[in-house]
Scaffold this motif. Structure first.
Motif, mmCIF file in Angstrom:
data_model
loop_
_atom_site.group_PDB
_atom_site.id
_atom_site.type_symbol
_atom_site.label_atom_id
_atom_site.label_comp_id
_atom_site.label_asym_id
_atom_site.label_seq_id
_atom_site.Cartn_x
_atom_site.Cartn_y
_atom_site.Cartn_z
ATOM 1 N N TYR A 1 0.794 -1.235 0.000
ATOM 2 C CA TYR A 1 0.000 0.000 0.000
ATOM 3 C C TYR A 1 0.827 1.285 0.000
ATOM 4 O O TYR A 1 0.269 2.370 -0.066
ATOM 5 C CB TYR A 1 -0.979 0.001 1.179
ATOM 6 N N CYS B 1 -4.665 7.540 -5.389
ATOM 7 C CA CYS B 1 -3.861 6.471 -4.779
ATOM 8 C C CYS B 1 -2.367 6.768 -4.963
ATOM 9 O O CYS B 1 -1.574 6.630 -4.025
ATOM 10 C CB CYS B 1 -4.225 5.117 -5.384
ATOM 11 N N ARG C 1 0.100 7.432 -1.754
ATOM 12 C CA ARG C 1 1.262 6.544 -1.559
ATOM 13 C C ARG C 1 2.560 7.345 -1.596
ATOM 14 O O ARG C 1 3.466 7.107 -0.805
ATOM 15 C CB ARG C 1 1.284 5.438 -2.618
ATOM 16 N N THR D 1 -2.493 3.374 1.024
ATOM 17 C CA THR D 1 -3.730 3.598 0.268
ATOM 18 C C THR D 1 -3.963 2.463 -0.716
ATOM 19 O O THR D 1 -3.016 1.931 -1.296
ATOM 20 C CB THR D 1 -3.654 4.957 -0.481
ATOM 21 N N ARG D 2 -5.240 2.101 -0.899
ATOM 22 C CA ARG D 2 -5.617 1.088 -1.887
ATOM 23 C C ARG D 2 -6.857 1.563 -2.640
ATOM 24 O O ARG D 2 -7.640 2.372 -2.133
ATOM 25 C CB ARG D 2 -5.879 -0.265 -1.212
ATOM 26 N N VAL D 3 -7.025 1.066 -3.866
ATOM 27 C CA VAL D 3 -8.172 1.434 -4.707
ATOM 28 C C VAL D 3 -9.271 0.390 -4.496
ATOM 29 O O VAL D 3 -9.013 -0.807 -4.527
ATOM 30 C CB VAL D 3 -7.772 1.493 -6.195
ATOM 31 N N VAL E 1 -10.896 5.395 -3.010
ATOM 32 C CA VAL E 1 -9.726 4.824 -2.331
ATOM 33 C C VAL E 1 -10.035 4.691 -0.843
ATOM 34 O O VAL E 1 -10.921 5.362 -0.309
ATOM 35 C CB VAL E 1 -8.430 5.661 -2.518
ATOM 36 N N SER F 1 -7.656 4.918 2.696
ATOM 37 C CA SER F 1 -6.335 5.217 3.253
ATOM 38 C C SER F 1 -6.324 4.819 4.726
ATOM 39 O O SER F 1 -7.334 4.938 5.416
ATOM 40 C CB SER F 1 -6.008 6.702 3.101
#
Length: 678
Positions: free
Chosen positions: A172, A298, A302, A308-310, A351, A353
């Motif tokens: 991430y 994202c 990052r 963070t991820r989508v 996203v 976080s």
């Protein structure tokens, strides 16, 4: 004689002085220790809450803390802090400090001081200037040492973005390629994306985004102080990724006409978008839709050090009147009607976080929804979040920020109303349709989907369906669509039924347009009998409407009991997948950094007509420049194109190819994950 004596005395005074010759910020060593190696910036890049080492070479005598004082001045815009160098003591977790690690006293060696500077784990994210002042009884001399960029630190336990697992930190924060999920819940399409946070100049552009925000323009001092908090940073970035009310990055467009810009479907990475924004003096880039907004956000998060991820939410409700109910209207023939302002997007991408939420009291740390797609105002700006996923799951809809809006996106009830001439024939409520699947990329090199629906949703209610739709095989462009309608008679009397099946073209974020295929017939069904009726839609019947990447089909069936006039509806919204491009690597197990390799891109044209278009191959850390070529492929012909590349970064890299077809206005894609050995 007197002259000679004066010269000797002067020489002795010079050699007795402590004088700085040069200062080394040790960019390479510090960045490796801070896990910022690979990030491209015009400055040294560091993470907060962690020491960094500076080497000072001096002439004259060794440093003597009784005779001179060294003071660092750390400057962020109009803010600064002065940090005297101590020869002993412990660093403070809450303030800047500096300690002399060692000094070289060997008279034959170059004189050298090693100093450790500690930043607090709550320091503001930003671009700092570093100065060093040497104070003696007789003089004060200031040295300008350069700049450093300070980021959040998920490796530091005291940082509010601390993440326990090394695997998750690598995924991430450090991973620069991934998957976005689109399509429909029953037919998920994975789409490669290059986040590009290591590409040249991208980190500097991300820092510029913070400087250009309305908050920074209104009050720079307050903005810089607030930048210690990832909650604040998330809200700033969420607003700055879209251009609704600021100098933001992307302009949204859902019209289908992208002639004065780039179609959202054609983007495959964030660097092109961020560079274009920077190179045009921060004019909005045309165009984005939800997955583009989310992927760019994202990248920025990052790069700033915030994990963070989508995330994709399938059947995402847009509740305009905040009543947590989405109303859908159908004709008795199964045609979906454009009535009402509420809508369900087939998919919507945002996203999450990872951060602490001290503002919410205990229990809401962890994943937070941030949505940069401009939909509704939040605090007077087009942004959304951070909304704590745990608060959404617990239905705490009075929690900041924007929890009610996100709760409705994943949990709203759907009221289906069948009408004729303005009169309601039947209504039903579905509690399970919205938020049918919520997913993200699974951590690690596997490139698989992770289902995270249960993190958002309360338990679902059991379904009791008299009619259902099912595809007999996954819908693929160029092939016949085959599906079945299953009708179950749940009572002990036979029935005479009317069946109406209807297919309409639609885009993922709005209600369908005209019908392009329909079928109507009568049938008899015995007591407790189940009847299955198969249907087919040929390529010729759907090819003119169903080729663009994010076009979908709304398929609905209405079953009418002739005697009781009771009506039951089942509907399915689905996407028709484009065929994939295939990528093979010649020596897949032996790809080594700085050694030329060959990738083979192949595609067999499944259509009955020749197609022509532009093939683009790209790969962050693999190709310096994109490879582009025009080609024409005859029906059933297989295209083969070799692409040479030289990996310049070790680890998992992604090579991706896209073929933009002119004749069918669609984009074909393929990707390959490559493990590059050091």
């Amino acid at each position: 004689m007197r002259t000679t004596s004066m010269q000797m005395s002067f020489r002795e005074t010079v050699s007795d002085k402590f004088k700085i010759r040069n200062v080394h910020l040790q960019q390479s060593q510090n960045q490796i220790r801070h896990k910022t190696d690979g990030l491209s910036s015009s400055t040294l890049v560091l993470r907060r809450g962690q020491p960094f080492t500076i080497l000072i070479n001096n002439d004259g005598r060794p440093f003597d803390p009784l005779k001179e004082k060294l003071v660092f001045k750390i400057v962020l815009g109009p803010l600064f802090v002065e940090v005297p160098v101590s020869v002993s003591g412990q660093p403070s977790p809450s303030q800047w400090s500096a300690f002399l690690e060692r000094s070289v006293l060997d008279p034959n060696a170059p004189r050298m001081l090693s100093i450790s500077l500690f930043s607090p784990a709550s320091a503001s994210v930003g671009v700092y200037s570093l100065q060093l002042r040497v104070e003696t009884r007789w003089s004060v001399k200031t040295h300008l040492l350069g700049q450093f960029t300070l980021l959040c630190n998920p490796w530091c336990q005291a940082d509010s973005v601390f993440l326990q697992s090394e695997e998750l930190r690598n995924e991430y924060i450090r991973n620069d390629c991934g998957l976005l999920f689109k399509g429909s819940a029953g037919n998920v399409v994975s789409r490669p994306w290059s986040f590009d946070q290591y590409e040249k100049g991208i980190l500097d552009i991300c820092m510029k985004m913070l400087q250009l925000s309305p908050q920074a323009q209104a009050n720079v001092e307050r903005d810089l102080l607030n930048r210690s908090n990832p909650v604040y940073i998330g809200r700033v970035v969420s607003a700055m990724v879209n251009c609704q009310d600021d100098k933001g990055v992307l302009m949204g467009n859902w019209s289908g006409d992208y002639s004065d810009g780039v179609s959202p479907s054609k983007w495959s990475g964030s660097a092109d978008i961020l560079r274009k924004w920077s190179e045009t003096q921060f004019s909005p880039v045309k165009y984005g839709q939800c997955w583009v907004f989310a992927a760019v956000m994202c990248t920025v998060m990052r790069a700033l050090g915030i994990p963070t991820r989508v995330v994709t939410n399938f059947n995402s409700a847009h509740d305009t009147n905040t009543n947590m109910v989405i109303e859908e209207y159908y004709s008795e023939m199964g045609e979906k009607l454009s009535i009402g302002r509420d809508s369900i997007w087939n998919f919507h991408v945002w996203v999450e976080s990872w951060m602490k939420r001290p503002d919410l009291g205990g229990g809401y740390d962890g994943w937070q929804v941030l949505d940069p797609t401009p939909q509704e105002l939040s605090g007077g700006m087009y942004r959304c979040g951070p909304a704590a996923v745990k608060a959404i799951h617990e239905q705490k809809v009075n929690t900041p920020y924007d929890v009610p809006f996100v709760y409705a996106e994943v949990n709203a009830d759907v009221r289906t109303i069948i009408i004729r001439n303005g009169k309601i024939l039947s209504t039903s409520i579905d509690k399970d349709k919205v938020g049918a699947l919520i997913c993200t990329k699974r951590p690690g090199p596997s490139m698989l989907m992770q289902n995270i629906t249960e993190e958002y949703k309360t338990e679902t209610s059991p379904q009791s369906i008299g009619v259902s739709l099912q595809f007999l095989k996954a819908p693929v462009v160029g092939e016949t669509l085959s599906f079945s309608v299953t009708i179950v008679n749940k009572v002990a009397v036979p029935k005479l039924l009317k069946k109406h099946v209807n297919a309409q073209n639609k885009e993922y974020h709005r209600n369908p347009t005209g019908t392009f295929w329909e079928a109507h017939d009568d049938l008899k069904i015995g007591p407790y009998e189940t009847v299955v009726v198969k249907h087919e839609i040929s390529f010729n019947e759907y090819m003119m409407v169903e080729v663009a990447e994010d076009s979908l089909v709304n398929l609905a069936v209405v079953i009418e009991d002739v005697k009781s006039q009771e009506r039951v509806l089942a509907s399915e919204e689905f996407n028709i997948c484009s065929p994939d491009l295939n990528i093979q690597i010649q020596n897949e197990q032996l790809v080594i950094i700085n050694k030329q390799e060959v990738a083979l891109v192949t595609f067999t044209n499944p259509f009955k007509v020749a197609v022509s278009g532009e093939l683009t191959v790209s790969g962050s850390g693999l190709l310096e420049e994109k490879v582009e070529m025009s080609l024409t492929i005859q029906p059933r012909e297989t295209m083969r194109r070799a692409v040479r590349f030289i990996p310049r970064m070790a680890g998992a890299r992604m090579l991706q190819a896209s073929l933009v077809l002119r004749d069918l206005s669609t984009v074909l894609r393929g990707f390959k994950t490559i493990s590059v050995q050091a």
